[in-house]
Scaffold this motif. Structure first.
Motif, PDB file in Angstrom:
ATOM      1  N   ASP A   2      -0.244  13.337   0.711  1.00  0.00           N
ATOM      2  CA  ASP A   2      -0.516  12.963   2.094  1.00  0.00           C
ATOM      3  C   ASP A   2       0.510  11.931   2.553  1.00  0.00           C
ATOM      4  O   ASP A   2       1.386  11.532   1.791  1.00  0.00           O
ATOM      5  CB  ASP A   2      -1.957  12.458   2.285  1.00  0.00           C
ATOM      6  CG  ASP A   2      -2.226  11.118   1.589  1.00  0.00           C
ATOM      7  OD1 ASP A   2      -1.373  10.199   1.667  1.00  0.00           O
ATOM      8  OD2 ASP A   2      -3.284  10.970   0.967  1.00  0.00           O
ATOM      9  N   HIS A   3       0.392  11.510   3.816  1.00  0.00           N
ATOM     10  CA  HIS A   3       1.363  10.581   4.383  1.00  0.00           C
ATOM     11  C   HIS A   3       0.709   9.299   4.899  1.00  0.00           C
ATOM     12  O   HIS A   3       1.309   8.579   5.697  1.00  0.00           O
ATOM     13  CB  HIS A   3       2.145  11.272   5.509  1.00  0.00           C
ATOM     14  CG  HIS A   3       3.020  12.383   5.024  1.00  0.00           C
ATOM     15  ND1 HIS A   3       4.319  12.186   4.594  1.00  0.00           N
ATOM     16  CD2 HIS A   3       2.765  13.710   4.859  1.00  0.00           C
ATOM     17  CE1 HIS A   3       4.840  13.336   4.208  1.00  0.00           C
ATOM     18  NE2 HIS A   3       3.921  14.284   4.362  1.00  0.00           N
ATOM     19  N   ASN A   4      -0.504   9.011   4.461  1.00  0.00           N
ATOM     20  CA  ASN A   4      -1.206   7.797   4.871  1.00  0.00           C
ATOM     21  C   ASN A   4      -0.674   6.618   4.067  1.00  0.00           C
ATOM     22  O   ASN A   4      -1.027   6.446   2.898  1.00  0.00           O
ATOM     23  CB  ASN A   4      -2.703   7.964   4.667  1.00  0.00           C
ATOM     24  CG  ASN A   4      -3.489   6.722   5.055  1.00  0.00           C
ATOM     25  OD1 ASN A   4      -2.921   5.748   5.557  1.00  0.00           O
ATOM     26  ND2 ASN A   4      -4.784   6.747   4.828  1.00  0.00           N
ATOM     27  N   SER A  52      -3.128   4.392   2.102  1.00  0.00           N
ATOM     28  CA  SER A  52      -4.120   5.116   1.313  1.00  0.00           C
ATOM     29  C   SER A  52      -4.533   4.394   0.044  1.00  0.00           C
ATOM     30  O   SER A  52      -5.718   4.266  -0.255  1.00  0.00           O
ATOM     31  CB  SER A  52      -3.578   6.509   0.963  1.00  0.00           C
ATOM     32  OG  SER A  52      -4.466   7.203   0.134  1.00  0.00           O
ATOM     33  N   LYS A  53      -3.566   3.889  -0.720  1.00  0.00           N
ATOM     34  CA  LYS A  53      -3.866   3.313  -2.032  1.00  0.00           C
ATOM     35  C   LYS A  53      -3.240   1.936  -2.192  1.00  0.00           C
ATOM     36  O   LYS A  53      -2.132   1.692  -1.721  1.00  0.00           O
ATOM     37  CB  LYS A  53      -3.357   4.240  -3.147  1.00  0.00           C
ATOM     38  CG  LYS A  53      -4.080   5.587  -3.234  1.00  0.00           C
ATOM     39  CD  LYS A  53      -3.553   6.391  -4.393  1.00  0.00           C
ATOM     40  CE  LYS A  53      -4.298   7.721  -4.519  1.00  0.00           C
ATOM     41  NZ  LYS A  53      -5.723   7.530  -4.874  1.00  0.00           N
ATOM     42  N   ARG A  93       0.861  -1.178   0.000  1.00  0.00           N
ATOM     43  CA  ARG A  93       0.000   0.000   0.000  1.00  0.00           C
ATOM     44  C   ARG A  93       0.902   1.235   0.000  1.00  0.00           C
ATOM     45  O   ARG A  93       2.065   1.151   0.401  1.00  0.00           O
ATOM     46  CB  ARG A  93      -0.898   0.030   1.237  1.00  0.00           C
ATOM     47  CG  ARG A  93      -1.710  -1.225   1.493  1.00  0.00           C
ATOM     48  CD  ARG A  93      -2.927  -1.334   0.624  1.00  0.00           C
ATOM     49  NE  ARG A  93      -3.859  -0.235   0.814  1.00  0.00           N
ATOM     50  CZ  ARG A  93      -5.061  -0.162   0.213  1.00  0.00           C
ATOM     51  NH1 ARG A  93      -5.453  -1.142  -0.598  1.00  0.00           N
ATOM     52  NH2 ARG A  93      -5.867   0.872   0.402  1.00  0.00           N
ATOM     53  N   LYS A  94       0.368   2.378  -0.427  1.00  0.00           N
ATOM     54  CA  LYS A  94       1.184   3.580  -0.414  1.00  0.00           C
ATOM     55  C   LYS A  94       0.312   4.824  -0.286  1.00  0.00           C
ATOM     56  O   LYS A  94      -0.911   4.783  -0.511  1.00  0.00           O
ATOM     57  CB  LYS A  94       2.050   3.675  -1.662  1.00  0.00           C
ATOM     58  CG  LYS A  94       1.293   3.877  -2.962  1.00  0.00           C
ATOM     59  CD  LYS A  94       2.268   3.990  -4.130  1.00  0.00           C
ATOM     60  CE  LYS A  94       1.543   4.245  -5.451  1.00  0.00           C
ATOM     61  NZ  LYS A  94       2.490   4.395  -6.576  1.00  0.00           N
ATOM     62  N   SER A  95       0.957   5.922   0.061  1.00  0.00           N
ATOM     63  CA  SER A  95       0.258   7.188   0.194  1.00  0.00           C
ATOM     64  C   SER A  95       0.092   7.860  -1.168  1.00  0.00           C
ATOM     65  O   SER A  95       0.763   7.520  -2.140  1.00  0.00           O
ATOM     66  CB  SER A  95       1.023   8.119   1.133  1.00  0.00           C
ATOM     67  OG  SER A  95       2.248   8.515   0.525  1.00  0.00           O
ATOM     68  N   SER A  96      -0.782   8.855  -1.213  1.00  0.00           N
ATOM     69  CA  SER A  96      -0.846   9.750  -2.361  1.00  0.00           C
ATOM     70  C   SER A  96       0.305  10.745  -2.267  1.00  0.00           C
ATOM     71  O   SER A  96       0.879  10.937  -1.187  1.00  0.00           O
ATOM     72  CB  SER A  96      -2.184  10.491  -2.373  1.00  0.00           C
ATOM     73  OG  SER A  96      -3.252   9.605  -2.614  1.00  0.00           O
ATOM     74  N   TYR A 128      -1.648   5.210 -11.129  1.00  0.00           N
ATOM     75  CA  TYR A 128      -2.522   6.321 -10.758  1.00  0.00           C
ATOM     76  C   TYR A 128      -2.164   7.585 -11.530  1.00  0.00           C
ATOM     77  O   TYR A 128      -1.018   7.772 -11.954  1.00  0.00           O
ATOM     78  CB  TYR A 128      -2.417   6.595  -9.254  1.00  0.00           C
ATOM     79  CG  TYR A 128      -2.898   5.436  -8.413  1.00  0.00           C
ATOM     80  CD1 TYR A 128      -4.259   5.266  -8.142  1.00  0.00           C
ATOM     81  CD2 TYR A 128      -2.007   4.491  -7.907  1.00  0.00           C
ATOM     82  CE1 TYR A 128      -4.712   4.202  -7.387  1.00  0.00           C
ATOM     83  CE2 TYR A 128      -2.453   3.418  -7.141  1.00  0.00           C
ATOM     84  CZ  TYR A 128      -3.801   3.278  -6.888  1.00  0.00           C
ATOM     85  OH  TYR A 128      -4.251   2.213  -6.135  1.00  0.00           O
TER      86      TYR A 128
END
Length: 267
Positions: A70-72, A75-76, A64-67, A108
Protein backbone atom coordinates in the motif's frame (compact mmCIF):
# COMPACT_ATOMS: atom_id res chain seq x y z
CA UNK A 1 10.89 13.10 -16.09
CA UNK A 2 11.86 11.35 -12.85
CA UNK A 3 14.91 9.86 -14.57
CA UNK A 4 16.02 13.34 -15.65
CA UNK A 5 15.62 14.66 -12.11
CA UNK A 6 17.67 11.78 -10.69
CA UNK A 7 20.39 12.38 -13.27
CA UNK A 8 20.47 16.04 -12.23
CA UNK A 9 20.97 15.12 -8.57
CA UNK A 10 23.60 12.54 -9.47
CA UNK A 11 25.44 15.29 -11.34
CA UNK A 12 25.15 17.52 -8.28
CA UNK A 13 26.69 14.76 -6.17
CA UNK A 14 29.64 14.35 -8.51
CA UNK A 15 30.18 18.10 -8.56
CA UNK A 16 30.25 18.10 -4.77
CA UNK A 17 32.91 15.43 -4.65
CA UNK A 18 35.43 17.92 -6.10
CA UNK A 19 34.77 20.17 -2.95
CA UNK A 20 29.23 24.61 3.46
CA UNK A 21 28.18 25.43 6.67
CA UNK A 22 24.41 25.54 6.46
CA UNK A 23 21.98 25.38 9.35
CA UNK A 24 21.04 21.95 8.04
CA UNK A 25 17.72 20.21 8.27
CA UNK A 26 17.33 16.99 10.24
CA UNK A 27 17.52 14.50 7.39
CA UNK A 28 15.48 11.26 7.47
CA UNK A 29 17.25 7.97 8.19
CA UNK A 30 16.72 4.90 6.06
CA UNK A 31 13.55 3.10 7.12
CA UNK A 32 14.01 0.01 4.99
CA UNK A 33 12.00 -1.27 2.07
CA UNK A 34 8.60 0.43 1.63
CA UNK A 35 6.65 2.52 -0.85
CA UNK A 36 6.27 5.75 1.15
CA UNK A 37 7.44 7.05 4.52
CA UNK A 38 7.05 10.00 6.90
CA UNK A 39 9.75 11.55 9.09
CA UNK A 40 9.10 14.20 11.73
CA UNK A 41 11.55 15.70 14.23
CA UNK A 42 11.72 18.32 16.97
CA UNK A 43 15.14 19.71 17.80
CA UNK A 44 16.79 22.19 20.14
CA UNK A 45 19.83 24.02 18.77
CA UNK A 46 22.01 25.93 21.23
CA UNK A 47 24.83 28.38 20.55
CA UNK A 48 27.73 27.33 22.78
CA UNK A 49 29.95 30.39 22.41
CA UNK A 50 29.64 34.13 21.80
CA UNK A 51 31.35 33.91 18.39
CA UNK A 52 28.80 31.49 16.95
CA UNK A 53 31.46 28.90 16.10
CA UNK A 54 30.16 26.13 18.36
CA UNK A 55 26.65 24.71 18.40
CA UNK A 56 24.82 21.69 19.81
CA UNK A 57 21.71 20.12 18.30
CA UNK A 58 19.60 17.62 20.23
CA UNK A 59 16.47 16.13 18.73
CA UNK A 60 13.78 13.49 19.10
CA UNK A 61 12.13 12.09 15.99
CA UNK A 62 9.71 9.46 14.74
CA UNK A 63 9.29 7.69 11.42
CA UNK A 64 6.28 5.95 9.89
CA UNK A 65 6.09 3.94 6.68
CA UNK A 66 3.74 2.07 4.39
CA UNK A 67 3.42 -1.67 3.97
CA UNK A 68 4.92 -3.14 0.79
CA UNK A 69 1.45 -3.46 -0.79
CA UNK A 70 0.00 0.00 0.00
CA UNK A 71 0.98 3.67 -0.10
CA UNK A 72 -0.19 4.87 3.34
CA UNK A 73 2.96 6.54 4.68
CA UNK A 74 1.54 6.51 8.25
CA UNK A 75 0.61 2.81 8.18
CA UNK A 76 3.34 1.36 10.41
CA UNK A 77 5.64 2.60 13.12
CA UNK A 78 9.15 2.66 11.63
CA UNK A 79 11.61 4.26 14.06
CA UNK A 80 12.16 6.39 17.17
CA UNK A 81 15.41 8.41 17.30
CA UNK A 82 17.23 10.31 20.05
CA UNK A 83 20.26 12.22 18.77
CA UNK A 84 22.80 14.69 20.15
CA UNK A 85 25.45 16.38 17.98
CA UNK A 86 28.06 19.07 18.64
CA UNK A 87 29.37 21.27 15.79
CA UNK A 88 32.54 23.36 15.63
CA UNK A 89 33.29 25.79 12.77
CA UNK A 90 37.03 25.77 13.35
CA UNK A 91 38.16 27.62 10.19
CA UNK A 92 36.61 29.65 7.35
CA UNK A 93 34.29 27.37 5.36
CA UNK A 94 35.20 24.33 7.48
CA UNK A 95 33.30 22.49 10.18
CA UNK A 96 33.50 19.22 12.08
CA UNK A 97 30.99 17.57 14.37
CA UNK A 98 30.58 14.49 16.53
CA UNK A 99 27.44 12.78 17.76
CA UNK A 100 25.83 9.95 19.68
CA UNK A 101 22.47 8.44 18.76
CA UNK A 102 19.95 5.85 19.93
CA UNK A 103 17.41 4.29 17.54
CA UNK A 104 14.58 1.83 18.12
CA UNK A 105 13.17 0.23 14.98
CA UNK A 106 10.40 -2.39 14.64
CA UNK A 107 11.03 -5.22 12.17
CA UNK A 108 8.13 -6.64 10.16
CA UNK A 109 7.49 -9.93 8.39
CA UNK A 110 8.20 -9.94 4.65
CA UNK A 111 4.83 -11.47 3.72
CA UNK A 112 1.25 -10.26 4.19
CA UNK A 113 -0.20 -9.17 6.57
CA UNK A 114 3.33 -7.86 7.46
CA UNK A 115 2.90 -8.24 11.22
CA UNK A 116 5.56 -7.00 13.60
CA UNK A 117 8.24 -9.67 14.03
CA UNK A 118 10.67 -8.12 16.52
CA UNK A 119 12.34 -4.87 17.55
CA UNK A 120 15.92 -3.84 16.81
CA UNK A 121 17.89 -1.32 18.85
CA UNK A 122 20.84 0.61 17.52
CA UNK A 123 23.50 2.69 19.24
CA UNK A 124 25.46 4.91 16.89
CA UNK A 125 28.44 7.24 17.16
CA UNK A 126 29.65 9.30 14.23
CA UNK A 127 31.83 12.18 13.18
CA UNK A 128 31.68 14.40 10.12
CA UNK A 129 33.74 16.96 8.28
CA UNK A 130 32.17 19.61 6.03
CA UNK A 131 33.56 22.19 3.62
CA UNK A 132 31.47 25.02 2.15
CA UNK A 133 31.96 26.88 -1.11
CA UNK A 134 30.32 30.29 -1.59
CA UNK A 135 29.06 30.34 -5.18
CA UNK A 136 28.14 34.00 -5.51
CA UNK A 137 25.83 35.91 -3.19
CA UNK A 138 22.96 33.43 -3.04
CA UNK A 139 24.41 29.97 -3.67
CA UNK A 140 26.36 27.69 -1.33
CA UNK A 141 27.74 24.21 -1.94
CA UNK A 142 28.33 22.13 1.16
CA UNK A 143 30.20 18.82 0.97
CA UNK A 144 30.27 16.40 3.87
CA UNK A 145 32.07 13.16 4.73
CA UNK A 146 30.55 11.28 7.64
CA UNK A 147 31.92 8.13 9.30
CA UNK A 148 29.64 6.03 11.51
CA UNK A 149 29.94 3.10 13.88
CA UNK A 150 26.64 1.26 14.45
CA UNK A 151 26.02 -1.46 17.07
CA UNK A 152 22.82 -3.54 17.00
CA UNK A 153 20.76 -5.41 19.64
CA UNK A 154 17.30 -6.90 19.90
CA UNK A 155 14.70 -5.55 22.36
CA UNK A 156 16.30 -7.51 25.22
CA UNK A 157 19.87 -6.41 24.35
CA UNK A 158 20.75 -9.81 22.89
CA UNK A 159 22.76 -10.16 19.70
CA UNK A 160 21.06 -10.02 16.31
CA UNK A 161 22.12 -11.20 12.86
CA UNK A 162 24.21 -8.06 12.25
CA UNK A 163 26.70 -7.44 15.04
CA UNK A 164 28.06 -4.00 14.11
CA UNK A 165 28.73 -1.89 11.04
CA UNK A 166 31.12 0.77 9.77
CA UNK A 167 29.42 3.12 7.33
CA UNK A 168 30.78 5.98 5.22
CA UNK A 169 28.47 8.69 3.87
CA UNK A 170 29.40 11.29 1.24
CA UNK A 171 26.95 14.13 0.71
CA UNK A 172 26.71 17.29 -1.40
CA UNK A 173 24.09 19.97 -0.77
CA UNK A 174 23.41 22.99 -2.94
CA UNK A 175 21.56 25.81 -1.17
CA UNK A 176 19.88 28.88 -2.64
CA UNK A 177 18.99 31.88 -0.47
CA UNK A 178 15.48 32.44 -1.72
CA UNK A 179 14.60 35.55 0.30
CA UNK A 180 15.92 37.37 3.38
CA UNK A 181 12.31 37.61 4.57
CA UNK A 182 11.97 34.83 7.17
CA UNK A 183 15.40 33.55 6.05
CA UNK A 184 13.90 31.40 3.28
CA UNK A 185 16.14 28.85 1.55
CA UNK A 186 15.90 26.00 -0.91
CA UNK A 187 18.28 23.04 -0.67
CA UNK A 188 18.99 20.15 -3.06
CA UNK A 189 21.18 17.26 -1.97
CA UNK A 190 22.50 13.85 -2.93
CA UNK A 191 24.16 11.39 -0.55
CA UNK A 192 25.86 8.05 -1.25
CA UNK A 193 26.25 5.43 1.50
CA UNK A 194 28.92 2.71 1.67
CA UNK A 195 29.31 0.14 4.46
CA UNK A 196 30.91 -3.03 5.79
CA UNK A 197 29.35 -5.18 8.53
CA UNK A 198 30.45 -7.84 10.98
CA UNK A 199 27.80 -10.57 11.12
CA UNK A 200 26.86 -12.92 13.95
CA UNK A 201 24.88 -15.30 11.72
CA UNK A 202 25.07 -17.76 10.09
CA UNK A 203 28.73 -17.65 11.19
CA UNK A 204 30.82 -14.76 12.53
CA UNK A 205 32.21 -13.08 9.40
CA UNK A 206 32.67 -9.78 7.59
CA UNK A 207 30.51 -8.70 4.69
CA UNK A 208 32.11 -7.03 1.68
CA UNK A 209 32.57 -3.25 1.68
CA UNK A 210 30.40 -1.61 -0.95
CA UNK A 211 27.82 0.90 -2.11
CA UNK A 212 24.40 0.48 -0.42
CA UNK A 213 22.16 3.49 -1.02
CA UNK A 214 21.67 6.86 -2.70
CA UNK A 215 19.48 9.44 -0.96
CA UNK A 216 18.21 12.39 -3.01
CA UNK A 217 16.40 15.25 -1.27
CA UNK A 218 14.86 18.69 -1.78
CA UNK A 219 14.01 21.00 1.14
CA UNK A 220 12.33 24.35 1.77
CA UNK A 221 13.52 26.08 4.95
CA UNK A 222 12.26 29.19 6.72
CA UNK A 223 12.10 30.96 10.08
CA UNK A 224 8.73 31.47 11.78
CA UNK A 225 8.30 35.27 12.10
CA UNK A 226 8.89 36.76 15.56
CA UNK A 227 9.91 33.43 17.04
CA UNK A 228 13.07 31.38 17.71
CA UNK A 229 11.81 28.51 15.55
CA UNK A 230 12.85 27.35 12.10
CA UNK A 231 10.89 24.90 9.96
CA UNK A 232 12.23 22.55 7.29
CA UNK A 233 9.85 20.72 4.93
CA UNK A 234 11.11 18.36 2.28
CA UNK A 235 11.03 15.28 0.11
CA UNK A 236 13.57 12.46 -0.03
CA UNK A 237 13.92 9.51 -2.39
CA UNK A 238 15.88 6.60 -0.90
CA UNK A 239 17.30 4.33 -3.62
CA UNK A 240 18.30 1.12 -1.82
CA UNK A 241 20.51 -1.23 -3.78
CA UNK A 242 18.90 -4.62 -4.59
CA UNK A 243 15.63 -3.68 -2.83
CA UNK A 244 12.08 -4.24 -4.04
CA UNK A 245 11.38 -0.51 -3.77
CA UNK A 246 14.13 0.46 -6.23
CA UNK A 247 12.08 -1.05 -9.06
CA UNK A 248 9.36 1.58 -8.56
CA UNK A 249 11.60 4.59 -7.98
CA UNK A 250 12.76 4.06 -4.41
CA UNK A 251 11.17 4.88 -1.05
CA UNK A 252 9.45 8.28 -1.16
CA UNK A 253 9.63 10.33 2.05
CA UNK A 254 7.69 13.33 3.28
CA UNK A 255 9.84 15.01 5.96
CA UNK A 256 9.37 17.93 8.34
CA UNK A 257 11.23 19.24 11.35
CA UNK A 258 10.87 22.08 13.82
CA UNK A 259 14.00 23.50 15.46
CA UNK A 260 14.08 25.76 18.51
CA UNK A 261 17.13 28.03 18.30
CA UNK A 262 18.57 29.16 21.64
CA UNK A 263 21.17 31.96 21.57
CA UNK A 264 24.36 31.94 23.62
CA UNK A 265 23.98 33.11 27.21
CA UNK A 266 27.03 33.88 29.29
CA UNK A 267 26.96 32.02 32.56
Amino acid sequence: MMLSIKRFFAGLFLLGCIGSTLKAQISPPGLGDANNAFWGAFGVKRQLDSLGKKQALSYVAIGRKSSPDDHNLFSKQAIIVLNHEVYHSFAPHQQYSYAISYRRQPQYESTAPYDKENTEQEFRIYGRYAYTFDLGKKWKLKNTVRQEFRKFFDAGFHQVEENFQFRTRIKSQLTYNLSPKNNQKLALSAEALFSISHLNEPDPQWSSFGYREMRIAAYYMFTIPNSPFTVDVGYMDDLIRDSRSIHHGGVHYLAADLIWNIPYRKR
